[in-house]
Design a protein around this motif. Sequence first.
Motif, mmCIF file in Angstrom:
data_model
loop_
_atom_site.group_PDB
_atom_site.id
_atom_site.type_symbol
_atom_site.label_atom_id
_atom_site.label_comp_id
_atom_site.label_asym_id
_atom_site.label_seq_id
_atom_site.Cartn_x
_atom_site.Cartn_y
_atom_site.Cartn_z
ATOM 1 N N ARG A 99 0.869 -1.187 0.000
ATOM 2 C CA ARG A 99 0.000 0.000 0.000
ATOM 3 C C ARG A 99 0.901 1.231 0.000
ATOM 4 N NH1 ARG A 99 -2.393 3.433 3.746
ATOM 5 N NH2 ARG A 99 -1.679 2.195 5.518
ATOM 6 N N PHE A 100 0.541 2.189 -0.821
ATOM 7 C CA PHE A 100 1.316 3.411 -0.983
ATOM 8 C C PHE A 100 0.558 4.605 -0.414
ATOM 9 C CE2 PHE A 100 3.173 0.549 -3.929
ATOM 10 C CZ PHE A 100 4.466 0.980 -4.174
ATOM 11 N N ARG A 101 1.329 5.578 0.056
ATOM 12 C CA ARG A 101 0.772 6.850 0.517
ATOM 13 C C ARG A 101 1.763 7.932 0.132
ATOM 14 N NH1 ARG A 101 0.697 6.499 6.310
ATOM 15 N NH2 ARG A 101 2.797 7.327 6.194
ATOM 16 N N GLY A 102 1.322 8.874 -0.658
ATOM 17 C CA GLY A 102 2.183 9.992 -1.040
ATOM 18 C C GLY A 102 3.463 9.565 -1.735
ATOM 19 N N GLY A 103 3.389 8.514 -2.561
ATOM 20 C CA GLY A 103 4.551 8.060 -3.303
ATOM 21 C C GLY A 103 5.533 7.214 -2.502
ATOM 22 N N LYS A 104 5.149 6.817 -1.290
ATOM 23 C CA LYS A 104 6.008 5.983 -0.438
ATOM 24 C C LYS A 104 5.291 4.670 -0.120
ATOM 25 C CE LYS A 104 9.405 8.958 0.548
ATOM 26 N NZ LYS A 104 10.813 8.710 0.346
ATOM 27 N N MET A 105 6.083 3.616 0.060
ATOM 28 C CA MET A 105 5.534 2.324 0.462
ATOM 29 C C MET A 105 5.289 2.390 1.974
ATOM 30 S SD MET A 105 7.780 -0.254 -1.939
ATOM 31 C CE MET A 105 9.346 0.211 -1.240
ATOM 32 N N VAL A 106 4.015 2.281 2.344
ATOM 33 C CA VAL A 106 3.654 2.466 3.745
ATOM 34 C C VAL A 106 3.255 1.161 4.427
ATOM 35 C CG1 VAL A 106 1.227 3.071 3.319
ATOM 36 C CG2 VAL A 106 2.396 3.988 5.320
ATOM 37 N N GLU A 107 2.842 0.174 3.638
ATOM 38 C CA GLU A 107 2.422 -1.088 4.253
ATOM 39 C C GLU A 107 2.687 -2.244 3.298
ATOM 40 O OE1 GLU A 107 -1.591 -3.120 6.180
ATOM 41 O OE2 GLU A 107 -1.754 -1.237 5.100
ATOM 42 N N LEU A 108 3.120 -3.356 3.877
ATOM 43 C CA LEU A 108 3.322 -4.599 3.130
ATOM 44 C C LEU A 108 2.593 -5.713 3.859
ATOM 45 C CD1 LEU A 108 4.707 -6.612 1.141
ATOM 46 C CD2 LEU A 108 6.645 -6.636 2.737
ATOM 47 N N ARG A 109 1.821 -6.486 3.110
ATOM 48 C CA ARG A 109 1.280 -7.762 3.601
ATOM 49 C C ARG A 109 1.915 -8.816 2.721
ATOM 50 N NH1 ARG A 109 -4.712 -8.528 4.884
ATOM 51 N NH2 ARG A 109 -3.719 -10.141 6.101
ATOM 52 N N ALA A 110 2.799 -9.605 3.296
ATOM 53 C CA ALA A 110 3.583 -10.584 2.541
ATOM 54 C C ALA A 110 3.119 -11.996 2.878
ATOM 55 C CB ALA A 110 5.066 -10.425 2.869
ATOM 56 N N PHE A 111 2.784 -12.731 1.834
ATOM 57 C CA PHE A 111 2.422 -14.142 1.953
ATOM 58 C C PHE A 111 3.581 -14.907 1.320
ATOM 59 C CE2 PHE A 111 -1.334 -11.563 1.748
ATOM 60 C CZ PHE A 111 -2.206 -12.107 2.670
ATOM 61 N N VAL A 112 4.388 -15.568 2.128
ATOM 62 C CA VAL A 112 5.622 -16.196 1.660
ATOM 63 C C VAL A 112 5.597 -17.676 2.028
ATOM 64 C CG1 VAL A 112 8.142 -16.108 1.753
ATOM 65 C CG2 VAL A 112 6.824 -14.005 2.087
ATOM 66 N N ILE A 113 5.874 -18.514 1.029
ATOM 67 C CA ILE A 113 5.871 -19.965 1.238
ATOM 68 C C ILE A 113 7.198 -20.532 0.773
ATOM 69 C CG2 ILE A 113 4.772 -22.148 0.607
ATOM 70 C CD1 ILE A 113 2.238 -20.461 -0.018
ATOM 71 N N LYS A 114 7.843 -21.292 1.653
ATOM 72 C CA LYS A 114 9.104 -21.958 1.288
ATOM 73 C C LYS A 114 8.793 -23.072 0.283
ATOM 74 C CE LYS A 114 13.092 -24.118 3.459
ATOM 75 N NZ LYS A 114 13.659 -24.568 4.725
ATOM 76 N N THR A 115 9.604 -23.131 -0.760
ATOM 77 C CA THR A 115 9.434 -24.153 -1.806
ATOM 78 C C THR A 115 10.759 -24.834 -2.051
ATOM 79 O OG1 THR A 115 9.932 -22.562 -3.557
ATOM 80 C CG2 THR A 115 7.607 -22.847 -2.996
ATOM 81 N N ASP A 116 10.737 -25.967 -2.789
ATOM 82 C CA ASP A 116 12.020 -26.501 -3.206
ATOM 83 C C ASP A 116 12.308 -26.029 -4.624
ATOM 84 O OD1 ASP A 116 10.347 -29.246 -2.347
ATOM 85 O OD2 ASP A 116 10.565 -29.050 -4.503
ATOM 86 N N GLN A 117 13.543 -26.109 -5.019
ATOM 87 C CA GLN A 117 14.004 -25.569 -6.304
ATOM 88 C C GLN A 117 13.163 -26.058 -7.466
ATOM 89 O OE1 GLN A 117 16.251 -23.149 -6.969
ATOM 90 N NE2 GLN A 117 15.617 -23.345 -9.075
ATOM 91 N N ASP A 118 12.811 -27.342 -7.482
ATOM 92 C CA ASP A 118 12.066 -27.897 -8.608
ATOM 93 C C ASP A 118 10.727 -27.204 -8.792
ATOM 94 O OD1 ASP A 118 14.099 -29.671 -9.092
ATOM 95 O OD2 ASP A 118 13.191 -31.304 -7.939
ATOM 96 N N GLU A 119 10.047 -26.859 -7.687
ATOM 97 C CA GLU A 119 8.759 -26.178 -7.782
ATOM 98 C C GLU A 119 8.913 -24.799 -8.365
ATOM 99 O OE1 GLU A 119 6.280 -26.125 -4.279
ATOM 100 O OE2 GLU A 119 7.166 -28.002 -3.606
ATOM 101 N N THR A 120 9.925 -24.026 -7.908
ATOM 102 C CA THR A 120 10.068 -22.657 -8.383
ATOM 103 C C THR A 120 10.500 -22.613 -9.835
ATOM 104 O OG1 THR A 120 12.306 -22.487 -7.494
ATOM 105 C CG2 THR A 120 10.512 -21.669 -6.106
ATOM 106 N N SER A 121 11.376 -23.517 -10.231
ATOM 107 C CA SER A 121 11.843 -23.477 -11.621
ATOM 108 C C SER A 121 10.777 -23.962 -12.587
ATOM 109 C CB SER A 121 13.134 -24.278 -11.791
ATOM 110 O OG SER A 121 12.933 -25.617 -11.415
ATOM 111 N N SER A 122 9.915 -24.887 -12.176
ATOM 112 C CA SER A 122 8.878 -25.345 -13.083
ATOM 113 C C SER A 122 7.709 -24.385 -13.141
ATOM 114 C CB SER A 122 8.384 -26.737 -12.673
ATOM 115 O OG SER A 122 7.761 -26.689 -11.402
#
Length: 124
Positions: A99-122
């Motif tokens: 979310r941005f406010r006045g041209g600045k990044m003010v909020e992040l909601r990050a959904f991060v999942i660990k994967t193995d290499q094969d999943e990310t490359s495919s």
Amino acid sequence: MSENNKTILEEANAAIAEGDYEGFLSFCADDTEWKFVGDKTLKGKEAVRQWMVTEYVEPPLNIVANLIAEGDFVTALGDLTIKDEDGKATHYSYCDVWRFRGGKMVELRAFVIKTDQDETSSAA
């Protein structure tokens, strides 16, 4: 406005890729808040700075598949590889909602999942 925010995020990500963490932080509001869903919340630019020092031993490899911008929000979908202090790489898939406010990044909601290499490359 949304295309401008998209450009700001692209420039901020370019700074990270170069290891310019202070350059990245210049795009963040002082009161930025990062919520790693299911994990932790970082409040303020200094907390983000300290997190980056420990998490990004070297610049992460960030492959953005899609950037979707609307209004004050930019959503980034992609894959990330982070190396630890021993050089061991860990791979993740993520969805970041900024979310941005006045041209600045003010909020992040990050959904991060660990994967193995094969999943990310495919998936790319």
